[in-house]
Motif scaffolding. Structure first.
Motif, PDB file in Angstrom:
ATOM      1  N   GLU A  85       0.829  -1.197   0.000  1.00  0.00           N
ATOM      2  CA  GLU A  85       0.000   0.000   0.000  1.00  0.00           C
ATOM      3  C   GLU A  85       0.868   1.253   0.000  1.00  0.00           C
ATOM      4  O   GLU A  85       0.559   2.240  -0.666  1.00  0.00           O
ATOM      5  N   LYS A  86       1.966   1.202   0.759  1.00  0.00           N
ATOM      6  CA  LYS A  86       2.882   2.353   0.773  1.00  0.00           C
ATOM      7  C   LYS A  86       3.512   2.541  -0.610  1.00  0.00           C
ATOM      8  O   LYS A  86       3.658   3.665  -1.082  1.00  0.00           O
ATOM      9  N   GLN A  87       3.864   1.440  -1.285  1.00  0.00           N
ATOM     10  CA  GLN A  87       4.421   1.533  -2.637  1.00  0.00           C
ATOM     11  C   GLN A  87       3.445   2.237  -3.571  1.00  0.00           C
ATOM     12  O   GLN A  87       3.831   3.125  -4.336  1.00  0.00           O
ATOM     13  N   VAL A  88       2.182   1.836  -3.531  1.00  0.00           N
ATOM     14  CA  VAL A  88       1.156   2.434  -4.392  1.00  0.00           C
ATOM     15  C   VAL A  88       1.022   3.920  -4.096  1.00  0.00           C
ATOM     16  O   VAL A  88       0.982   4.754  -5.008  1.00  0.00           O
ATOM     17  N   CYS A  89       0.970   4.258  -2.816  1.00  0.00           N
ATOM     18  CA  CYS A  89       0.783   5.665  -2.437  1.00  0.00           C
ATOM     19  C   CYS A  89       2.014   6.502  -2.768  1.00  0.00           C
ATOM     20  O   CYS A  89       1.882   7.640  -3.234  1.00  0.00           O
ATOM     21  N   MET A  90       3.219   5.949  -2.574  1.00  0.00           N
ATOM     22  CA  MET A  90       4.445   6.678  -2.918  1.00  0.00           C
ATOM     23  C   MET A  90       4.549   6.898  -4.429  1.00  0.00           C
ATOM     24  O   MET A  90       4.896   7.990  -4.874  1.00  0.00           O
ATOM     25  N   LEU A  91       4.265   5.862  -5.206  1.00  0.00           N
ATOM     26  CA  LEU A  91       4.301   5.996  -6.664  1.00  0.00           C
ATOM     27  C   LEU A  91       3.302   7.073  -7.099  1.00  0.00           C
ATOM     28  O   LEU A  91       3.636   7.951  -7.904  1.00  0.00           O
ATOM     29  N   SER A  92       2.110   7.025  -6.550  1.00  0.00           N
ATOM     30  CA  SER A  92       1.082   8.019  -6.894  1.00  0.00           C
ATOM     31  C   SER A  92       1.515   9.421  -6.497  1.00  0.00           C
ATOM     32  O   SER A  92       1.323  10.384  -7.245  1.00  0.00           O
ATOM     33  N   TYR A  93       2.105   9.533  -5.309  1.00  0.00           N
ATOM     34  CA  TYR A  93       2.583  10.826  -4.814  1.00  0.00           C
ATOM     35  C   TYR A  93       3.589  11.438  -5.791  1.00  0.00           C
ATOM     36  O   TYR A  93       3.475  12.604  -6.178  1.00  0.00           O
ATOM     37  N   VAL A 126      -3.254  11.516 -11.494  1.00  0.00           N
ATOM     38  CA  VAL A 126      -3.192  10.152 -10.974  1.00  0.00           C
ATOM     39  C   VAL A 126      -4.491   9.832 -10.246  1.00  0.00           C
ATOM     40  O   VAL A 126      -4.985  10.630  -9.457  1.00  0.00           O
ATOM     41  N   THR A 127      -5.016   8.653 -10.536  1.00  0.00           N
ATOM     42  CA  THR A 127      -6.200   8.153  -9.843  1.00  0.00           C
ATOM     43  C   THR A 127      -5.892   6.751  -9.334  1.00  0.00           C
ATOM     44  O   THR A 127      -5.334   5.941 -10.069  1.00  0.00           O
ATOM     45  N   ILE A 128      -6.238   6.496  -8.080  1.00  0.00           N
ATOM     46  CA  ILE A 128      -6.158   5.138  -7.539  1.00  0.00           C
ATOM     47  C   ILE A 128      -7.582   4.602  -7.484  1.00  0.00           C
ATOM     48  O   ILE A 128      -8.477   5.245  -6.929  1.00  0.00           O
ATOM     49  N   TYR A 129      -7.782   3.422  -8.060  1.00  0.00           N
ATOM     50  CA  TYR A 129      -9.062   2.734  -8.000  1.00  0.00           C
ATOM     51  C   TYR A 129      -8.926   1.595  -7.009  1.00  0.00           C
ATOM     52  O   TYR A 129      -7.955   0.840  -7.052  1.00  0.00           O
ATOM     53  N   THR A 130      -9.900   1.483  -6.109  1.00  0.00           N
ATOM     54  CA  THR A 130      -9.825   0.471  -5.066  1.00  0.00           C
ATOM     55  C   THR A 130     -11.219   0.008  -4.666  1.00  0.00           C
ATOM     56  O   THR A 130     -12.204   0.700  -4.904  1.00  0.00           O
ATOM     57  N   PHE A 131     -11.279  -1.176  -4.055  1.00  0.00           N
ATOM     58  CA  PHE A 131     -12.554  -1.661  -3.525  1.00  0.00           C
ATOM     59  C   PHE A 131     -12.916  -0.900  -2.253  1.00  0.00           C
ATOM     60  O   PHE A 131     -14.062  -0.551  -2.034  1.00  0.00           O
ATOM     61  N   GLU A 132     -11.900  -0.683  -1.403  1.00  0.00           N
ATOM     62  CA  GLU A 132     -12.157  -0.153  -0.072  1.00  0.00           C
ATOM     63  C   GLU A 132     -11.012   0.746   0.366  1.00  0.00           C
ATOM     64  O   GLU A 132      -9.848   0.422   0.166  1.00  0.00           O
ATOM     65  N   LYS A 133     -11.342   1.886   0.986  1.00  0.00           N
ATOM     66  CA  LYS A 133     -10.338   2.793   1.549  1.00  0.00           C
ATOM     67  C   LYS A 133     -10.762   3.183   2.952  1.00  0.00           C
ATOM     68  O   LYS A 133     -11.899   3.594   3.167  1.00  0.00           O
ATOM     69  N   LYS A 134      -9.850   3.042   3.876  1.00  0.00           N
ATOM     70  CA  LYS A 134     -10.108   3.438   5.258  1.00  0.00           C
ATOM     71  C   LYS A 134     -10.067   4.958   5.358  1.00  0.00           C
ATOM     72  O   LYS A 134      -9.266   5.608   4.704  1.00  0.00           O
ATOM     73  N   GLU A 135     -10.930   5.511   6.182  1.00  0.00           N
ATOM     74  CA  GLU A 135     -10.958   6.962   6.417  1.00  0.00           C
ATOM     75  C   GLU A 135     -10.843   7.237   7.906  1.00  0.00           C
ATOM     76  O   GLU A 135     -11.679   6.758   8.663  1.00  0.00           O
ATOM     77  N   PRO A 136      -9.886   7.957   8.377  1.00  0.00           N
ATOM     78  CA  PRO A 136      -8.708   8.424   7.648  1.00  0.00           C
ATOM     79  C   PRO A 136      -7.747   7.258   7.426  1.00  0.00           C
ATOM     80  O   PRO A 136      -7.797   6.253   8.130  1.00  0.00           O
ATOM     81  N   TYR A 137      -6.854   7.443   6.455  1.00  0.00           N
ATOM     82  CA  TYR A 137      -5.893   6.398   6.092  1.00  0.00           C
ATOM     83  C   TYR A 137      -4.488   6.874   6.420  1.00  0.00           C
ATOM     84  O   TYR A 137      -4.174   8.053   6.243  1.00  0.00           O
ATOM     85  N   ILE A 138      -3.643   5.965   6.875  1.00  0.00           N
ATOM     86  CA  ILE A 138      -2.304   6.323   7.333  1.00  0.00           C
ATOM     87  C   ILE A 138      -1.478   7.033   6.255  1.00  0.00           C
ATOM     88  O   ILE A 138      -0.633   7.865   6.571  1.00  0.00           O
ATOM     89  N   TYR A 139      -1.737   6.749   4.986  1.00  0.00           N
ATOM     90  CA  TYR A 139      -0.961   7.371   3.908  1.00  0.00           C
ATOM     91  C   TYR A 139      -1.715   8.501   3.208  1.00  0.00           C
ATOM     92  O   TYR A 139      -1.356   8.894   2.096  1.00  0.00           O
ATOM     93  N   ASP A 140      -2.728   9.055   3.848  1.00  0.00           N
ATOM     94  CA  ASP A 140      -3.484  10.168   3.246  1.00  0.00           C
ATOM     95  C   ASP A 140      -2.583  11.346   2.873  1.00  0.00           C
ATOM     96  O   ASP A 140      -2.843  12.029   1.884  1.00  0.00           O
TER      97      ASP A 140
END
Length: 187
Positions: free
Chosen positions: A12-20, A29-43
């Motif tokens: 998850e950190k890899q995905v968020c870092m790449l997107s960042y 950049v758009t991330i498509y996902t089934f589920e996202k926690k709110e708030p999320y540690i990598y927000d």
């Protein structure tokens, strides 16, 4: 495309870092996902990234339920993806690569490890899931992996898909300071 953004794990950190970094360098950049926690540690990494979540629990925990459900959810996400002008889709972590079956967009899969059923003994049930996985993954254009050992494992399972080793990396955006003592630093 990533199945979930709920845990503080490496993928998850890899995905968020790449997107960042893609967003930082001016890409949309758009991330498509089934589920996202709110708030999320990598927000903090996703401030300039659009996140599209189905707000559906990513895993029930029973493969006989999860596998067809994942296919259904990915097909649903593919309709949203097809309506956007994305140049490339980076599928990250199984079953995100199945998006290649449902879209005409180019899909590159960042595969840290292959599907769980490849690691279990080969009974009828696991062979069925392997068949589904191979069928839905067959349009992936390229699989990126972290080392030659994983590349060999991936190539043995996805015979007709090109693979490339990207290696794992050090987060050079963070300052590394060595302290002189009897220990050594591992990056």
């Amino acid at each position: 495309m990533h199945p979930e953004l709920i845990y503080p794990r490496g993928a998850e950190k890899q995905v968020c870092m790449l997107s960042y970094y893609l967003a930082k360098f001016g890409h949309d950049v758009t991330i498509y996902t089934f589920e996202k926690k709110e708030p999320y540690i990598y927000d903090h990494l996703l401030e300039k990234v659009e996140v599209y979540s189905l707000k559906k629990k990513w895993a029930i925990g029973y493969p006989s339920v999860d596998v067809p459900r994942w296919s259904y959810l990915i097909k649903k996400i593919s309709k949203k993806i097809e309506s956007k002008n994305h140049e490339i889709i980076n599928a990250h972590n199984h079953p995100a690569q199945w998006i290649s079956y449902y879209t005409k967009k180019t899909v590159v899969w960042s595969c840290n490890e292959p599907y769980l059923y490849y690691q279990e003994k080969r009974d009828f049930k696991s062979n069925f899931y392997i068949w589904i996985d191979k069928h839905l993954s067959k349009k992936v254009k390229l699989i990126l992996c972290l080392d030659p050992m994983m590349e060999e494992i991936i190539r043995s399972r996805y015979l007709n898909i090109k693979t490339f080793v990207t290696w794992s990396g050090v987060e050079l955006n963070q300052e590394v300071e060595h302290i002189e003592n009897d220990c050594f630093d591992v990056l």
